[in-house]
Design a protein around this motif. Structure first.
Motif, PDB file in Angstrom:
ATOM      1  N   ARG A 319       9.884   3.679 -17.961  1.00 52.45           N
ATOM      2  CA  ARG A 319      10.250   2.290 -18.304  1.00 52.45           C
ATOM      3  C   ARG A 319      11.425   1.796 -17.758  1.00 52.45           C
ATOM      4  NH1 ARG A 319       8.202   1.491 -24.657  1.00 52.45           N
ATOM      5  NH2 ARG A 319       6.011   2.430 -24.271  1.00 52.45           N
ATOM      6  N   ARG A 320      12.458   2.676 -17.618  1.00 52.47           N
ATOM      7  CA  ARG A 320      13.774   2.259 -16.703  1.00 52.47           C
ATOM      8  C   ARG A 320      13.643   2.322 -15.401  1.00 52.47           C
ATOM      9  NH1 ARG A 320      18.251   5.682 -18.533  1.00 52.47           N
ATOM     10  NH2 ARG A 320      19.465   4.390 -17.334  1.00 52.47           N
ATOM     11  N   PHE A 321      12.858   3.493 -14.996  1.00 50.73           N
ATOM     12  CA  PHE A 321      12.953   3.889 -13.506  1.00 50.73           C
ATOM     13  C   PHE A 321      11.283   4.082 -13.306  1.00 50.73           C
ATOM     14  CE2 PHE A 321      17.192   5.374 -14.787  1.00 50.73           C
ATOM     15  CZ  PHE A 321      18.033   4.439 -13.874  1.00 50.73           C
ATOM     16  N   ARG A 322      10.881   3.717 -12.131  1.00 51.76           N
ATOM     17  CA  ARG A 322       9.718   4.102 -11.421  1.00 51.76           C
ATOM     18  C   ARG A 322       9.933   5.003 -10.178  1.00 51.76           C
ATOM     19  NH1 ARG A 322       7.004  -1.702 -11.772  1.00 51.76           N
ATOM     20  NH2 ARG A 322       6.810  -1.736 -14.103  1.00 51.76           N
ATOM     21  N   VAL A 323       9.336   5.927  -9.870  1.00 53.87           N
ATOM     22  CA  VAL A 323       9.177   6.716  -8.836  1.00 53.87           C
ATOM     23  C   VAL A 323       7.759   6.273  -8.046  1.00 53.87           C
ATOM     24  CG1 VAL A 323       9.110   8.991  -7.687  1.00 53.87           C
ATOM     25  CG2 VAL A 323      10.406   8.618  -9.860  1.00 53.87           C
ATOM     26  N   TYR A 324       7.897   5.604  -6.559  1.00 50.15           N
ATOM     27  CA  TYR A 324       6.936   5.286  -5.963  1.00 50.15           C
ATOM     28  C   TYR A 324       6.650   6.390  -4.595  1.00 50.15           C
ATOM     29  CZ  TYR A 324       7.697   0.607  -8.088  1.00 50.15           C
ATOM     30  OH  TYR A 324       8.010  -0.419  -8.886  1.00 50.15           O
ATOM     31  N   ARG A 325       5.319   6.440  -4.556  1.00 45.41           N
ATOM     32  CA  ARG A 325       4.871   6.950  -3.085  1.00 45.41           C
ATOM     33  C   ARG A 325       4.217   6.258  -2.118  1.00 45.41           C
ATOM     34  NH1 ARG A 325       1.906  12.610  -2.023  1.00 45.41           N
ATOM     35  NH2 ARG A 325       0.534  11.444  -3.494  1.00 45.41           N
ATOM     36  N   ALA A 326       4.364   5.946  -0.882  1.00 38.55           N
ATOM     37  CA  ALA A 326       3.680   5.284   0.036  1.00 38.55           C
ATOM     38  C   ALA A 326       3.657   6.307   1.404  1.00 38.55           C
ATOM     39  CB  ALA A 326       4.156   3.973   0.525  1.00 38.55           C
ATOM     40  N   SER A 327       2.423   6.191   1.895  1.00 39.46           N
ATOM     41  CA  SER A 327       2.054   7.130   3.007  1.00 39.46           C
ATOM     42  C   SER A 327       1.642   6.307   4.396  1.00 39.46           C
ATOM     43  CB  SER A 327       0.976   7.989   2.828  1.00 39.46           C
ATOM     44  OG  SER A 327       1.259   8.907   1.606  1.00 39.46           O
ATOM     45  N   LYS A 328       2.101   6.724   5.366  1.00 40.67           N
ATOM     46  CA  LYS A 328       1.969   6.307   6.648  1.00 40.67           C
ATOM     47  C   LYS A 328       0.487   6.685   7.105  1.00 40.67           C
ATOM     48  CE  LYS A 328       3.418   5.624  11.640  1.00 40.67           C
ATOM     49  NZ  LYS A 328       4.363   5.821  12.467  1.00 40.67           N
ATOM     50  N   ARG A 329      -0.625   5.668   7.389  1.00 42.11           N
ATOM     51  CA  ARG A 329      -1.898   6.105   7.651  1.00 42.11           C
ATOM     52  C   ARG A 329      -2.119   6.284   9.301  1.00 42.11           C
ATOM     53  NH1 ARG A 329      -4.387   1.029   4.293  1.00 42.11           N
ATOM     54  NH2 ARG A 329      -4.004   1.818   2.139  1.00 42.11           N
TER      55      ARG A 329
END
Length: 329
Positions: A319-329
């Protein structure tokens, strides 16, 4: 060209010949960059801007300091950092050098009177306008070592170097802690990893401890020096570079980029560096490589991640912080 920022507008109206003077830790302002003056700064973005215009630009961590006819110190929001700059100037520049200190009233510039008095330096108010104040004094030897500002603390089994003005000074940031909790489940067992916006070096040292070939980058020269000291204190290898996001990494690609990117500059919110971090990340990742970052939950990073990668996932959200992940296809 007229001055753009309030502090520079105050300086512009002075009946003073600033030719050859040293601007210390100033903001970006074209009026500063076009005159016959030199720069002393730890901000790599400012240093690069001056260098691109062929102007003299110096870092406190590299080379011999210049000996100017006078100095103007732009007082930072972090008072301890301002005190460090004063100690550094007193230690490395000739005694008797004229000193002016300028800053915004809301940024605490009036505290400079007490700071200079504590150092035994005389001071008087020279001018005030645009909600800013300008003081003048002279440098002198004060018998205090600026290196005394460096401290260490322990976190996650690592010894971390810390300095005023470095993100998370003296403590482990909660967002970084959340990010570190997710990294073991998503990072490769081997490969090259980039810590972008390395701060005190906790992520770089943690990544190096896992056996990953680690490169760390920060625009803040104090953070670069802190990360180098952190890696040395933990006997871990790693390459540490001063750079404005990817400027020092042309053509380089990594298996992963991890970051707790900054989003403010002094008192103003600034998404610029984080936006560049996300938009340009695919150009610096190998196929299948991933960007893993933590951010305040209210920041509009999902749109940026979607545009750059075509998709992303949320690994954690407290709720304070989010951890995101995105990958290169």
């Amino acid at each position: 060209m007229s001055a753009e920022t309030p502090v520079c507008q105050l300086l512009e109206r002075q009946d003073a010949d600033y030719r050859g003077w040293l601007w210390v830790a100033p903001p970006r302002d074209a009026w500063l960059e076009e005159g016959e003056r030199a720069l002393l700064a730890a901000d790599q973005a400012v240093l690069e801007a001056w260098q691109e215009r062929g102007r003299p630009a110096h870092s406190p961590f590299a080379g011999e300091p210049p000996s100017p006819p006078g100095v103007v110190l732009f007082w930072p929001k972090a008072h301890a950092l301002g005190e460090w700059w004063l100690l550094w100037l007193c230690a490395y520049l000739p005694a008797g050098t004229p000193l002016q200190v300028v800053g915004e009233n809301q940024g605490g510039i009036k505290r400079v009177l007490k700071v200079l008095a504590a150092l035994g330096l005389g001071c008087r108010k020279l001018d005030g306008a645009r909600r800013c104040t300008l003081f003048e004094s002279r440098l002198d030897r004060v018998g205090l070592d600026p290196d005394a500002a460096w401290t260490t603390f322990e976190a996650e089994g690592l010894t971390l170097a810390s300095h005023p003005g470095v993100f998370g000074h003296g403590k482990l940031d909660d967002g970084t802690r959340l990010l570190m909790g997710e990294l073991p489940g998503v990072l490769p067992d081997r490969g090259e990893v980039l810590d972008m916006g390395c701060g005190d070096g906790i992520l770089a040292a943690w990544l190096a401890r896992r056996g990953l070939a680690t490169t760390a980058v920060d625009v803040n020269g104090f953070a670069v020096e802190a990360t180098r000291r952190t890696l040395a204190a933990n006997a871990r290898p790693g390459e540490v570079l001063a750079g404005d996001v990817y400027t020092t990494l042309p053509g380089r690609r990594f298996d992963a980029i991890v970051s707790n990117p900054p989003f403010h500059q002094e008192r103003s919110i600034d998404y610029g560096p984080a936006g560049r971090l996300i938009r340009e990340a695919p150009d610096h990742l190998r196929r299948g490589g991933q960007l893993v970052l933590v951010a305040n939950a209210f920041l509009p990073y999902p749109d940026l991640l979607e545009a750059a990668f075509g998709g992303f996932e949320v690994l954690a959200d407290d709720r304070r912080f989010r951890v995101y992940r995105a990958s290169k296809r």
